[in-house]
Design a protein around this motif. Structure first.
Motif, mmCIF file in Angstrom:
data_model
loop_
_atom_site.group_PDB
_atom_site.id
_atom_site.type_symbol
_atom_site.label_atom_id
_atom_site.label_comp_id
_atom_site.label_asym_id
_atom_site.label_seq_id
_atom_site.Cartn_x
_atom_site.Cartn_y
_atom_site.Cartn_z
ATOM 1 N N ILE A 1 -9.459 -1.871 3.740
ATOM 2 C CA ILE A 1 -8.241 -1.064 3.717
ATOM 3 C C ILE A 1 -7.963 -0.645 2.280
ATOM 4 O O ILE A 1 -7.860 -1.490 1.385
ATOM 5 C CB ILE A 1 -7.041 -1.861 4.270
ATOM 6 N N GLY A 2 -7.848 0.658 2.044
ATOM 7 C CA GLY A 2 -7.447 1.150 0.734
ATOM 8 C C GLY A 2 -5.939 1.272 0.662
ATOM 9 O O GLY A 2 -5.267 1.462 1.688
ATOM 10 N N SER A 3 -5.381 1.179 -0.544
ATOM 11 C CA SER A 3 -3.930 1.263 -0.704
ATOM 12 C C SER A 3 -3.586 1.713 -2.113
ATOM 13 O O SER A 3 -4.409 1.639 -3.029
ATOM 14 C CB SER A 3 -3.258 -0.083 -0.395
ATOM 15 N N PHE A 4 -2.345 2.169 -2.274
ATOM 16 C CA PHE A 4 -1.866 2.652 -3.569
ATOM 17 C C PHE A 4 -1.267 1.496 -4.370
ATOM 18 O O PHE A 4 -0.177 1.009 -4.060
ATOM 19 C CB PHE A 4 -0.830 3.756 -3.373
ATOM 20 N N THR A 5 -1.976 1.077 -5.420
ATOM 21 C CA THR A 5 -1.450 -0.008 -6.256
ATOM 22 C C THR A 5 -0.179 0.416 -6.979
ATOM 23 O O THR A 5 0.687 -0.417 -7.260
ATOM 24 C CB THR A 5 -2.503 -0.448 -7.283
ATOM 25 N N SER A 6 -0.037 1.715 -7.266
ATOM 26 C CA SER A 6 1.159 2.204 -7.957
ATOM 27 C C SER A 6 2.404 2.137 -7.084
ATOM 28 O O SER A 6 3.523 2.263 -7.574
ATOM 29 C CB SER A 6 0.946 3.640 -8.432
ATOM 30 N N ALA A 7 2.218 1.928 -5.763
ATOM 31 C CA ALA A 7 3.341 1.816 -4.831
ATOM 32 C C ALA A 7 3.437 0.418 -4.231
ATOM 33 O O ALA A 7 4.077 0.224 -3.198
ATOM 34 C CB ALA A 7 3.208 2.849 -3.723
ATOM 35 N N GLY A 8 2.800 -0.560 -4.884
ATOM 36 C CA GLY A 8 2.892 -1.936 -4.413
ATOM 37 C C GLY A 8 1.737 -2.403 -3.573
ATOM 38 O O GLY A 8 1.769 -3.533 -3.061
ATOM 39 N N GLY A 9 0.700 -1.579 -3.398
ATOM 40 C CA GLY A 9 -0.450 -1.975 -2.608
ATOM 41 C C GLY A 9 -1.304 -3.009 -3.319
ATOM 42 O O GLY A 9 -1.251 -3.164 -4.548
ATOM 43 N N ARG A 10 -2.132 -3.710 -2.548
ATOM 44 C CA ARG A 10 -2.998 -4.756 -3.085
ATOM 45 C C ARG A 10 -4.336 -4.222 -3.565
ATOM 46 O O ARG A 10 -5.196 -4.992 -3.981
ATOM 47 C CB ARG A 10 -3.220 -5.839 -2.022
ATOM 48 N N ALA B 1 0.128 -4.248 5.297
ATOM 49 C CA ALA B 1 -0.746 -3.759 4.232
ATOM 50 C C ALA B 1 0.053 -2.756 3.408
ATOM 51 O O ALA B 1 0.061 -1.559 3.718
ATOM 52 C CB ALA B 1 -2.006 -3.120 4.795
ATOM 53 N N PRO B 2 0.781 -3.208 2.380
ATOM 54 C CA PRO B 2 1.654 -2.314 1.617
ATOM 55 C C PRO B 2 0.914 -1.077 1.106
ATOM 56 O O PRO B 2 -0.204 -1.172 0.606
ATOM 57 C CB PRO B 2 2.123 -3.208 0.461
ATOM 58 N N ALA B 3 1.565 0.074 1.277
ATOM 59 C CA ALA B 3 1.059 1.358 0.783
ATOM 60 C C ALA B 3 -0.344 1.668 1.270
ATOM 61 O O ALA B 3 -1.160 2.258 0.563
ATOM 62 C CB ALA B 3 1.106 1.390 -0.745
ATOM 63 N N ALA B 4 -0.626 1.295 2.528
ATOM 64 C CA ALA B 4 -1.961 1.519 3.097
ATOM 65 C C ALA B 4 -2.291 3.003 3.137
ATOM 66 O O ALA B 4 -1.459 3.837 3.503
ATOM 67 C CB ALA B 4 -2.023 0.926 4.508
ATOM 68 N N SER B 5 -3.539 3.339 2.794
ATOM 69 C CA SER B 5 -3.931 4.742 2.739
ATOM 70 C C SER B 5 -5.157 5.061 3.579
ATOM 71 O O SER B 5 -5.339 6.214 3.990
ATOM 72 C CB SER B 5 -4.216 5.156 1.285
#
Length: 349
Positions: free
Chosen positions: A11-20, A340-344
């Motif tokens: 799972i990809g996510s935005f670290t700038s928005a709190g993603g892991r 999954a915070p800020a999942a992309s």
């Protein structure tokens, strides 16, 4: 180490928005449930991922959707992805998508409106960008289309051609593979209806048609595809939202069933998954229904390898939801969710 013979997801996510960053998970074969095993934030804003085989095992690739765009490669033999070297600049801004094409890694650079080509070594590591191919043009939407915005780059079945979707120019660029170098050569550009803002596309499994999803208008453009000539010919549009749907919507992803009977669309804003039926030739798509996406702002959809379950990465609610697919209707039925915070995006081995 994890059991790499079992099903796995990333799972990809935005670290700038709190993603892991990039989350690794196992996939339960019976239920489709995702169980995290580890994560890495070694790359900023890894918004899109791709997998490719190498001589030493599969390698995971990720874009860094930053002003100074980059890509990175990861070993996935452990519980969490492990970087294979430092991030490599792509020579473009805000890359939103990437794909492996032979011995090359391709990126679509939204911010700068270009496609980058980077060589891959035998071990899967990424070399410095060898080409950056800029797009030209604009569209009628003054807020979103002042210049080119390449949003996706997709190798066509067979590997001879590559298609790049440009939201800013309302067009799809077709590139040919250079048989001598393995790089890309410009081949053609297909104009779509002005102001539609094409974002992503998917091929029919027969390879005869391409379905282009538009972001600025909630529609799907059906195109005939000629694999012999690299010709793309729009033949019709269909809505991906029911008549009278409230509020603005920004479609994000399109996925086609392995048997070619249905396709699914993620609608941000409307927070739904649309189900469209395809005719036997793949030439006509008809909206059948929409179902809730299981969260807010579905940025990505993905089928599991068996084609029996659909997964939605819901960016603003911070979760990935999964659905079982009714074989007779193509309708997704909610089955579970993972925080999954800020999942992309989500992809599967």
């Amino acid at each position: 180490m994890v059991d790499t013979t079992s099903g796995r997801a990333f799972i990809g996510s935005f670290t700038s928005a709190g993603g892991r960053g990039i989350i690794a998970a196992t996939v339960d074969a019976g239920t489709g449930a995702l169980s995290p095993t580890g994560a890495t934030d070694a790359l900023a804003d890894p918004s899109y991922l791709a997998l490719a085989p190498t001589a030493t095992g599969p390698v995971l690739y990720a874009v860094s959707e930053a002003t100074e765009g980059a890509v990175a490669a990861f070993d996935i033999g452990g519980a969490a992805p492990s970087p294979l070297g430092d991030p490599v600049p792509v020579g473009g801004a805000g890359p939103t998508h990437l794909a492996v094409h032979g011995r090359r890694l391709l990126t679509a650079n939204y911010g700068s409106g270009s496609v980058s080509v980077l060589p891959l070594a035998d071990d899967g590591s990424v070399g410095a960008a060898e080409a950056v191919l800029p797009h030209q043009g604009s569209g009628p939407d003054a807020d979103r289309q002042l210049g080119p915005h390449a949003h996706q780059v997709v190798p066509a079945p067979g590997g001879r051609w590559v298609l790049a979707v440009d939201l800013g120019t309302d067009s799809v660029h077709v590139y040919a593979r250079d048989p001598g170098t393995g790089g890309l050569v410009r081949h053609g550009e297909t104009a779509l209806r002005p102001g539609t803002g094409p974002r992503h596309l998917a091929f029919h499994p027969a390879g005869s048609h391409v379905y282009v999803l538009n972001e600025l208008e909630p529609t799907l453009t059906v195109c005939r595809w000629d694999a012999a000539t690299g010709g793309l010919d729009p033949v019709g549009e269909t809505p991906v939202l029911p008549d009278g749907a409230a509020g603005p919507a920004y479609p994000s992803e399109v996925v086609v069933a392995p048997d070619g009977r249905y396709l699914w669309v993620a609608n941000r804003g409307h927070d739904s998954i649309a189900v469209l039926a395809l005719d036997p030739d793949g030439e006509r798509a008809v909206l059948r229904t929409t179902v809730p996406c299981g969260g807010h702002w579905p940025r990505d959809l993905a089928l599991d390898p068996a084609g029996r379950r659909l997964y939605a990465a819901n960016e603003r609610s911070g979760n990935v939801s999964w659905f079982t697919i009714e074989p007779g209707t193509g309708t997704p039925r909610w089955a579970g969710s993972l925080d999954a915070p800020a999942a992309s995006c989500v992809i599967f081995t």
